[in-house]
Design a protein around this motif. Structure first.
Motif, mmCIF file in Angstrom:
data_model
loop_
_atom_site.group_PDB
_atom_site.id
_atom_site.type_symbol
_atom_site.label_atom_id
_atom_site.label_comp_id
_atom_site.label_asym_id
_atom_site.label_seq_id
_atom_site.Cartn_x
_atom_site.Cartn_y
_atom_site.Cartn_z
ATOM 1 N N ARG A 1 40.591 -78.741 -37.431
ATOM 2 C CA ARG A 1 41.823 -78.712 -37.371
ATOM 3 C C ARG A 1 42.651 -77.347 -36.969
ATOM 4 N N LEU A 2 42.708 -76.409 -35.608
ATOM 5 C CA LEU A 2 43.451 -75.264 -35.727
ATOM 6 C C LEU A 2 44.877 -75.537 -35.852
ATOM 7 N N ASN A 3 45.224 -74.443 -35.914
ATOM 8 C CA ASN A 3 46.736 -74.124 -35.787
ATOM 9 C C ASN A 3 47.098 -72.883 -35.268
ATOM 10 N N TYR A 4 47.368 -72.328 -33.982
ATOM 11 C CA TYR A 4 47.841 -71.211 -33.413
ATOM 12 C C TYR A 4 46.858 -69.997 -33.743
ATOM 13 N N ALA A 5 45.473 -70.070 -32.881
ATOM 14 C CA ALA A 5 45.141 -68.954 -32.846
ATOM 15 C C ALA A 5 46.063 -67.266 -32.169
ATOM 16 N N LEU A 6 45.940 -66.828 -33.366
ATOM 17 C CA LEU A 6 46.937 -65.784 -32.789
ATOM 18 C C LEU A 6 45.757 -64.109 -32.229
ATOM 19 N N ASP A 7 46.344 -63.721 -30.911
ATOM 20 C CA ASP A 7 46.151 -62.802 -30.254
ATOM 21 C C ASP A 7 46.702 -62.258 -29.574
ATOM 22 N N VAL A 8 46.721 -60.664 -29.486
ATOM 23 C CA VAL A 8 48.128 -60.089 -28.346
ATOM 24 C C VAL A 8 48.195 -60.556 -26.982
ATOM 25 N N ARG A 9 47.188 -60.975 -26.678
ATOM 26 C CA ARG A 9 47.575 -61.007 -25.694
ATOM 27 C C ARG A 9 47.891 -62.821 -25.182
ATOM 28 N N TYR A 10 47.848 -63.108 -26.268
ATOM 29 C CA TYR A 10 48.458 -64.837 -25.814
ATOM 30 C C TYR A 10 48.339 -65.183 -27.519
ATOM 31 N N GLY A 11 49.351 -66.142 -27.852
ATOM 32 C CA GLY A 11 49.945 -66.591 -29.269
ATOM 33 C C GLY A 11 51.275 -66.649 -29.310
ATOM 34 N N VAL A 12 51.677 -67.941 -29.908
ATOM 35 C CA VAL A 12 53.032 -67.544 -31.296
ATOM 36 C C VAL A 12 53.913 -66.657 -30.745
ATOM 37 N N ILE A 13 52.911 -65.618 -31.889
ATOM 38 C CA ILE A 13 53.897 -63.899 -31.379
ATOM 39 C C ILE A 13 53.815 -63.611 -30.349
ATOM 40 N N HIS A 14 52.987 -63.410 -28.992
ATOM 41 C CA HIS A 14 52.855 -62.918 -28.595
ATOM 42 C C HIS A 14 53.869 -63.176 -27.281
ATOM 43 N N ASP A 15 54.248 -64.629 -27.491
ATOM 44 C CA ASP A 15 55.429 -65.853 -26.853
ATOM 45 C C ASP A 15 56.760 -65.242 -27.458
ATOM 46 N N LEU A 16 56.638 -64.706 -28.388
ATOM 47 C CA LEU A 16 57.939 -64.070 -29.511
ATOM 48 C C LEU A 16 58.201 -63.131 -28.672
ATOM 49 N N ALA A 17 56.989 -62.109 -28.929
ATOM 50 C CA ALA A 17 57.342 -60.763 -27.936
ATOM 51 C C ALA A 17 57.578 -60.911 -26.426
ATOM 52 N N ARG A 18 57.128 -61.523 -25.936
ATOM 53 C CA ARG A 18 57.215 -61.618 -24.481
ATOM 54 C C ARG A 18 58.737 -61.507 -24.110
ATOM 55 N N ALA A 19 59.252 -62.641 -24.209
ATOM 56 C CA ALA A 19 60.438 -63.821 -24.505
ATOM 57 C C ALA A 19 61.508 -62.367 -24.560
ATOM 58 N N ILE A 20 61.400 -61.746 -25.586
ATOM 59 C CA ILE A 20 62.395 -60.617 -26.419
ATOM 60 C C ILE A 20 62.340 -59.436 -25.092
ATOM 61 N N TRP A 21 60.493 -58.528 -25.554
ATOM 62 C CA TRP A 21 60.622 -57.833 -24.239
ATOM 63 C C TRP A 21 61.699 -57.880 -23.196
ATOM 64 N N GLU A 22 61.141 -59.515 -22.311
ATOM 65 C CA GLU A 22 61.281 -59.064 -21.133
ATOM 66 C C GLU A 22 64.015 -59.738 -21.416
#
Ligand SMILES: NC(=O)c1ccc[n+]([C@@H]2O[C@H](COP(=O)([O-])OP(=O)(O)OC[C@H]3O[C@@H](n4cnc5c(N)ncnc54)[C@H](OP(=O)(O)O)[C@@H]3O)[C@@H](O)[C@H]2O)c1
Length: 348
Positions: free
Chosen positions: A205-226
């Protein structure tokens, strides 16, 4: 340059990232020394599979043993075949919805099941149910003499108040929405196969794998950068560096039992969205704006059991935040697959 514990300060390209993600994990190397037989990875061509397969191959080599690793997918992205071959994985094209095609797959003692469907469920619910329940039925029947570590999701638990300790494997599932319900269906079909045929199974039962190319932290970073607002409807999450999630999935091959063992796979922290967003904003030199109100509930799982078995994830979330800020700022590739972590009604 070393930041801490041998992890790099920055990731400057995908070759470095792929190397890091597949760097042999000491526990997985020891596992390969004693695990009998070859390994099949079903649904390898997604966000996690190639890096999991590459970790398996490099750990086999580091253990000095001989084992084949097969990677099965439809290969909707044909480039994935070359990437697999380059990593030493044997690709086999197969539509797992086709029972006769599944019956033709080579039988191996070890199976990692990664195929699934989430996004696009709304309007195509029947396909999601077919992928998440029929495919496990085909796989459970063909690989009845194998041990199967099958990816599930933390979304089989309900969203819970953020002050609560995360759900453990002893909490009953209570999935919200058809995607999560079909994932519980996936678990139940594997459980049926395990009970009917004596197949050892572990459900991850996995909760959110984090990769710099996708994942919750990536989503947050892209929103802020854009310059887009950060959605804080779901104000907390659990996450685990994808390399660690892959290692824990492979280690779970030794946790397969009849009936199945349940294992939560995630990091030890309850991570606040706003805190990560502010750190990312500071690292990227951007001001953070928000939309929505912090909701009272989130998907929060307690992975204490898997940590007691496999150890804590090796890569701390603070590193992932720093790597991701740097990656997005330097224009690193995005998989373009948002997690939609802000969804609280189970509709994907
Ligand atoms: N990544 C996460 O943070 C996360 C979180 C919770 C749970 N999970 C679960 O963990 C597993 C792996 O995650 P992931 O992110 O790598 O998933 P993913 O990106 O959805 O990859 C799954 C892969 O399975 C293959 N597949 C789909 N339908 C198939 C079919 N009919 N026959 C053969 N192959 C098929 C697809 O490749 P082709 O199109 O080439 O066939 C697809 O890319 C999934 O089951 C997912 O639900 C992941």
């Amino acid at each position: 340059m070393n930041a801490c514990n041998g992890w790099p300060e920055r990731l400057t390209n995908e070759t470095e990232l792929d190397e890091l993600m597949s760097r042999p994990h000491p526990g997985v190397v020891r596992l390969m020394e004693r695990l009998p037989g070859d390994i099949t990875i079903l649904g390898i061509a997604g966000k996690m599979g190639l890096s999991l397969g590459a970790l398996a191959v490099r750990s086999i080599r580091a253990a000095g043993v001989s084992k084949k690793v097969y990677g099965i997918s439809r290969f909707s992205d044909a480039d994935a075949i070359a990437a697999l071959e380059q990593s030493g994985i044997i690709p086999i094209r197969c539509d797992l919805l086709d029972p006769s095609a599944v019956q033709a797959l080579p039988l191996t003692p070890n199976v990692i099941f990664m195929a699934g469907r989430k996004f696009g469920t709304g309007g195509q619910e029947s396909l999601t149910w077919a992928m998440n329940t029929l495919v496990p039925a085909h796989v459970g029947s063909h690989f009845r003499t194998s041990r199967i570590a099958a990816f599930s999701t933390g979304c089989v638990y309900p969203l819970i108040p953020v002050e609560r300790v995360g759900c453990t494997e002893r909490d009953p599932p209570d999935p919200v929405g058809e995607y999560a319900q079909s994932c519980l269906g996936r678990e139940r079909i594997f459980e049926y196969a395990s009970r009917a045929h004596g197949t050892p199974v572990c459900l991850l039962r996995l909760n959110y794998a984090l990769d710099v190319r996708y994942g919750v932290i990536h989503d947050l970073a892209r929103a802020i950068w854009e310059g887009r607002p950060v959605n804080r409807n779901v104000g907390h999450f659990n996450g685990i560096w994808q390399g660690d999630a892959n290692a824990h999935a492979l280690l779970a091959l030794e946790c397969c039992t009849t009936p199945p063992t349940l294992l939560n796979i995630t990091g030890p922290e309850t991570i606040p969205v706003a805190e990560v967003a502010e750190t990312l904003g500071r690292l990227m030199g951007r001001k953070v704006s928000y939309e929505g109100n912090p909701g009272p509930v989130a998907y929060l799982n307690n992975a204490g059991l898997s940590h007691s078995l496999f150890g804590y994830p090796q890569v701390p979330v603070a590193h992932v935040i720093r790597w991701t800020a740097d990656w997005v700022r330097q224009g690193g590739r995005s998989l373009g697959k948002p997690t939609h972590f802000e969804v609280a009604d189970g509709k994907y």
